[in-house]
Scaffold this motif. Structure first.
Motif, PDB file in Angstrom:
ATOM      1  N   GLN A 160      15.381  27.227 -16.256  1.00  0.00           N
ATOM      2  CA  GLN A 160      14.269  27.509 -15.337  1.00  0.00           C
ATOM      3  C   GLN A 160      13.424  26.269 -15.116  1.00  0.00           C
ATOM      4  O   GLN A 160      13.030  25.955 -13.999  1.00  0.00           O
ATOM      5  N   VAL A 161      13.168  25.532 -16.216  1.00  0.00           N
ATOM      6  CA  VAL A 161      12.346  24.329 -16.105  1.00  0.00           C
ATOM      7  C   VAL A 161      13.017  23.321 -15.166  1.00  0.00           C
ATOM      8  O   VAL A 161      12.379  22.748 -14.272  1.00  0.00           O
ATOM      9  N   ALA A 207      15.165  23.911 -12.840  1.00  0.00           N
ATOM     10  CA  ALA A 207      15.141  24.414 -11.463  1.00  0.00           C
ATOM     11  C   ALA A 207      13.792  24.105 -10.818  1.00  0.00           C
ATOM     12  O   ALA A 207      13.724  23.689  -9.664  1.00  0.00           O
ATOM     13  N   ILE A 208      12.734  24.259 -11.606  1.00  0.00           N
ATOM     14  CA  ILE A 208      11.390  24.001 -11.060  1.00  0.00           C
ATOM     15  C   ILE A 208      11.216  22.504 -10.788  1.00  0.00           C
ATOM     16  O   ILE A 208      10.640  22.101  -9.773  1.00  0.00           O
ATOM     17  N   ILE A 209      11.776  21.677 -11.681  1.00  0.00           N
ATOM     18  CA  ILE A 209      11.694  20.227 -11.444  1.00  0.00           C
ATOM     19  C   ILE A 209      12.404  19.873 -10.133  1.00  0.00           C
ATOM     20  O   ILE A 209      11.867  19.150  -9.278  1.00  0.00           O
ATOM     21  N   SER A 210      13.620  20.422  -9.965  1.00  0.00           N
ATOM     22  CA  SER A 210      14.366  20.132  -8.731  1.00  0.00           C
ATOM     23  C   SER A 210      13.582  20.625  -7.520  1.00  0.00           C
ATOM     24  O   SER A 210      13.486  19.931  -6.502  1.00  0.00           O
ATOM     25  N   TRP A 211      13.033  21.814  -7.655  1.00  0.00           N
ATOM     26  CA  TRP A 211      12.271  22.409  -6.546  1.00  0.00           C
ATOM     27  C   TRP A 211      11.088  21.513  -6.176  1.00  0.00           C
ATOM     28  O   TRP A 211      10.820  21.247  -5.010  1.00  0.00           O
ATOM     29  N   LEU A 212      10.411  20.983  -7.231  1.00  0.00           N
ATOM     30  CA  LEU A 212       9.273  20.101  -6.991  1.00  0.00           C
ATOM     31  C   LEU A 212       9.710  18.822  -6.276  1.00  0.00           C
ATOM     32  O   LEU A 212       9.054  18.375  -5.344  1.00  0.00           O
ATOM     33  N   ILE A 213      10.820  18.264  -6.741  1.00  0.00           N
ATOM     34  CA  ILE A 213      11.277  17.002  -6.124  1.00  0.00           C
ATOM     35  C   ILE A 213      11.565  17.212  -4.643  1.00  0.00           C
ATOM     36  O   ILE A 213      11.096  16.441  -3.793  1.00  0.00           O
ATOM     37  N   PHE A 214      12.291  18.277  -4.328  1.00  0.00           N
ATOM     38  CA  PHE A 214      12.606  18.494  -2.906  1.00  0.00           C
ATOM     39  C   PHE A 214      11.354  18.877  -2.118  1.00  0.00           C
ATOM     40  O   PHE A 214      11.234  18.535  -0.950  1.00  0.00           O
ATOM     41  N   GLY A 215      10.416  19.554  -2.817  1.00  0.00           N
ATOM     42  CA  GLY A 215       9.130  19.830  -2.172  1.00  0.00           C
ATOM     43  C   GLY A 215       8.420  18.533  -1.808  1.00  0.00           C
ATOM     44  O   GLY A 215       7.878  18.373  -0.714  1.00  0.00           O
ATOM     45  N   ILE A 216       8.481  17.566  -2.751  1.00  0.00           N
ATOM     46  CA  ILE A 216       7.842  16.271  -2.506  1.00  0.00           C
ATOM     47  C   ILE A 216       8.534  15.551  -1.341  1.00  0.00           C
ATOM     48  O   ILE A 216       7.886  14.947  -0.477  1.00  0.00           O
ATOM     49  N   VAL A 217       9.858  15.624  -1.311  1.00  0.00           N
ATOM     50  CA  VAL A 217      10.603  14.957  -0.222  1.00  0.00           C
ATOM     51  C   VAL A 217      10.081  15.450   1.124  1.00  0.00           C
ATOM     52  O   VAL A 217       9.777  14.649   2.024  1.00  0.00           O
ATOM     53  N   LEU A 218       9.954  16.768   1.251  1.00  0.00           N
ATOM     54  CA  LEU A 218       9.510  17.334   2.535  1.00  0.00           C
ATOM     55  C   LEU A 218       8.046  16.993   2.813  1.00  0.00           C
ATOM     56  O   LEU A 218       7.690  16.574   3.920  1.00  0.00           O
TER      57      LEU A 218
END
Lengths: 273, 422
Positions: free
Chosen positions: A217-218, A220-231
């Motif tokens: 889960q952690v 997944a959240i890191i990946s989600w944050l990174i792609f959130g930052i990209v956008l």
């Protein structure tokens, strides 16, 4: 199930041919190689689809519940997106950068035990399908974005270094590569969000809490944050091009890291992956 | 008569000096031509004045004195202290001057070797001088020859393709950066010939908007009108860069007009949208460090040249082929120019001989009575003797011998021909 195993093997063989043609395509520009590559990929994809449906029907649930099935389905998603991009944009050399990735997952799947154990009770939920399909499609979109990001970095290196030999003439323009990277992430990110939300609802059902901070889960959240930052950074600060490509590749590496490291170790409550 | 050239170009002088010495506009050019021709040493004159060069081609009596006069003229005409000119101006005489105009017309002396505009400018300059009756037999021949040599170089070598392919390379790169050039805008910094050519190429490839920022605002307006774009004051170009996807720079300034820090700020304003900067200037006008910034792609002439042709041998061969053509043509012209000087000598020699015969016959016929037939026979004999006597020296003079100058001087002295050489 011999029927399933055969379709898987045939599909693997075709994917291998597709990758071979795609890699040969890098060394010389011909008309025939890209066609052979696509043809092999289509055939592989056809057999692969049969395999997945067959497994699903014989198991009675979505067939992505063990590492073998998960990696196989991930490869399937990548080829699917590859065909969409190929059809939509006809990007030069896209196959050369994508098929080796996709084949790698297929090959890992081939190495993993395919045996079907009965579905663990924890996975018996209506969320299984939603969570996994969105997660896989999102990850496949990120994988493609990373592949396109690599293409961007290669092409940018040619332009910046002013050495316009090699693949310069055949690679797409920087603008197109950046644009596709962006679109893939804008498609992948909401799907990833849906996967995370459905996963946490499911976790609440199963374990009584939305998040238990276990490694899967952690990550997944890191990946989600990174792609959130990209956008977000693209929108606000104009982080495009090289930075977007590098961040995308980093995000994809976290996904792969979580996927490989955690799934193969079989640790945590997130049992199968 | 001797040929000299006095001039300055993008290599010898900064843009500030070039702009001050330019004969811009037909009025000033005509005034310049007339003033130049009024100098006691100068027989003929052609003035070529472009963005990158100002050159005066002249036929003169004595080069040393002519150069002194021309220097004084330039200094007073443009109101510039003579000391400032010494570094910028070059003077060539005779063979060197002939080779120079051939190289200029063939675009071997251009900022971007092979750019096509210069030949048209040479033609125009010559036509202008011709119309104003500032030229004579030597300049007419020289300029016509320069034009035909340039055409030969263009058809027989690939030098001319060079400039076209540099523009083409710029378009090719722009495509690999932006994919589609439609809707993209170009900023032209400076109004150099090569920038103009590259801009035209970009326009034909879909570029929709063009903005010209030139130091001389009027010239900028002129160019903007030609492209259907708009002109801005040069000082405002950094503002314009915020909205420009492609920047073509050829200001000819002696130093960087755009620093890394400037572009860094501009990119923030642009939200990092990519920008393709082409620096055609020699010396370079844009800090090369700019290429290190994200989403900024900086190419100078050499970079584009490298794109055009990775094979440097091939290009070298074409350039030296062009130089060979020019060397051959210089020789042909020199021979012609030299023969020009023997003609008056031969004519004078012949006239003198015939005159002597004529005078003696006159005296003879005056004293004694001969009938028509006898007179005719005597006349015939004398004329034959004269012809036979003057034939060998005349033939020797017409020959392309090394010692022709010496022979000619000897003949003028022996036969006392120094009355009127022309």
């Amino acid at each position: 199930m011999p029927m399933g195993a055969i379709t898987f093997d045939i599909s693997l063989a075709f994917y291998f041919c597709a990758m071979l043609f795609a890699l040969l395509d890098l060394s010389r520009s011909t008309k025939i190689l890209p066609r052979l590559m696509l043809m092999s990929a289509y055939l592989g994809f056809g057999f692969h689809t049969i395999y997945i449906f067959y497994s699903g029907f014989s198991a009675g649930h979505v067939p992505f519940v063990n590492p073998h099935q998960a990696t196989s389905f991930f490869a399937w998603c990548m080829f699917l997106l590859f065909f969409v991009l190929e059809y939509r944009y006809k990007l030069g050399l896209l196959g050369s950068f994508i098929t080796p990735f996709a084949f790698a997952f297929m090959f890992i799947s081939f190495l993993l035990p395919a045996g079907m154990s009965p579905l663990p009770p924890i996975l018996r939920s209506q969320w299984l399908g939603v969570h996994t399909i969105f997660a896989f499609l999102a990850n496949a979109a990120f994988a493609m974005a990373a592949g396109v990001g690599v293409m961007y970095l290669v092409q940018e290196h040619y332009v910046k270094s002013k050495n316009l030999g090699g693949l310069f003439a055949r690679l797409p323009s920087l603008h197109v590569l950046d644009e596709i990277n962006y679109r893939l992430i804008t498609i992948g990110f909401p799907m990833f969000t849906v996967a995370i939300i459905s996963g946490s609802i499911w976790a609440d059902d199963a374990w009584g809490s939305y998040i238990s901070w276990e490694p899967r889960q952690v990550w997944a959240i890191i990946s989600w944050l990174i792609f959130g930052i990209v956008l977000h950074a693209r929108f606000l600060a104009g982080w495009r091009g090289r930075r977007a490509a590098l961040l995308t590749i980093l995000g994809f590496l976290t996904i792969i890291g979580a996927f490989a490291g955690l799934a193969l170790l079989h640790k945590g409550q997130h049992v199968f992956l | 008569m001797r040929i000299i050239v006095a001039g300055l170009n993008h290599k010898s002088a900064d843009v500030e000096v070039r702009e001050k010495l330019a004969f811009s506009g037909p009025d000033r050019l005509e005034k310049g031509l007339r003033a130049l021709r009024a100098l006691p040493q100068i027989r003929e004159a052609v003035i070529i004045s472009t963005c990158n060069r100002v050159e005066m081609y002249m036929s003169v009596e004595e080069p040393g004195e002519a150069i002194r006069q021309v220097k004084r003229f330039i200094s007073s005409f443009h109101d510039i202290p003579a000391g400032l000119l010494d570094k910028a101006l070059y003077f060539y005489e005779d063979t060197v001057a002939v080779r120079h105009i051939f190289r200029v017309a063939s675009s071997l002396d251009s900022m971007v070797v092979g750019e096509p505009q210069i030949l048209g400018q040479v033609k125009e300059a010559f036509q202008f001088a011709l119309d104003k009756k500032a030229t004579g037999v030597l300049m007419n021949r020289l300029m016509k020859k320069a034009i035909s040599v340039a055409k030969r170089v263009r058809t027989e070598t690939k030098v001319a393709e060079n400039a076209v392919s540099i523009s083409f390379a710029a378009v090719q790169l722009a495509r690999k950066i932006f994919n589609d050039l439609a809707g993209k805008s170009v900023l032209l910094l400076g109004a150099g010939e090569m920038a103009e050519l590259a801009a035209r190429y970009l326009m034909t490839n879909g570029i929709s908007a063009i903005v010209v920022a030139n130091r001389t605002f009027e010239r900028g307006c002129e160019l903007a009108r030609a492209f259907g774009g708009r002109a801005v004051e040069f000082d405002l170009f950094k503002e314009e860069m915020i909205h420009s996807d492609i920047v073509l720079c050829s200001t000819g300034a002696p130093d960087y007009v755009l620093l890394k820090q400037d572009v860094h700020e501009i990119m923030k304003e642009r939200k990092q949208r990519p920008v393709f900067i082409i620096d055609i200037s020699v010396p370079r006008n844009i800090d090369p460090g700019v290429n290190g910034l994200g989403n900024v792609y900086l190419y100078n002439v050499d970079d584009l040249q490298g794109v055009v042709d990775n094979n440097r041998d091939e290009r070298g061969r074409e350039a030296s082929k062009a130089e060979d053509i020019i060397a051959g043509e210089v020789e042909v012209f020199e021979r012609w120019a030299a023969s020009l000087e023997t003609v008056p000598t031969i004519v004078a020699f012949r006239q003198k001989a015939l005159q002597i015969g004529e005078d003696e016959l006159e005296r003879l016929f005056h004293k004694s009575a001969f009938d028509e037939k006898e007179q005719e026979a005597i006349r015939h004999a004398v004329s034959a003797v004269i012809s036979k006597l003057i034939h060998p020296p005349t033939a020797a003079l017409k020959e392309d011998a090394e010692d022709r100058d010496m022979l000619m001087a000897l003949m003028r002295k022996l036969y006392d021909l120094n009355g009127d050489p022309e």
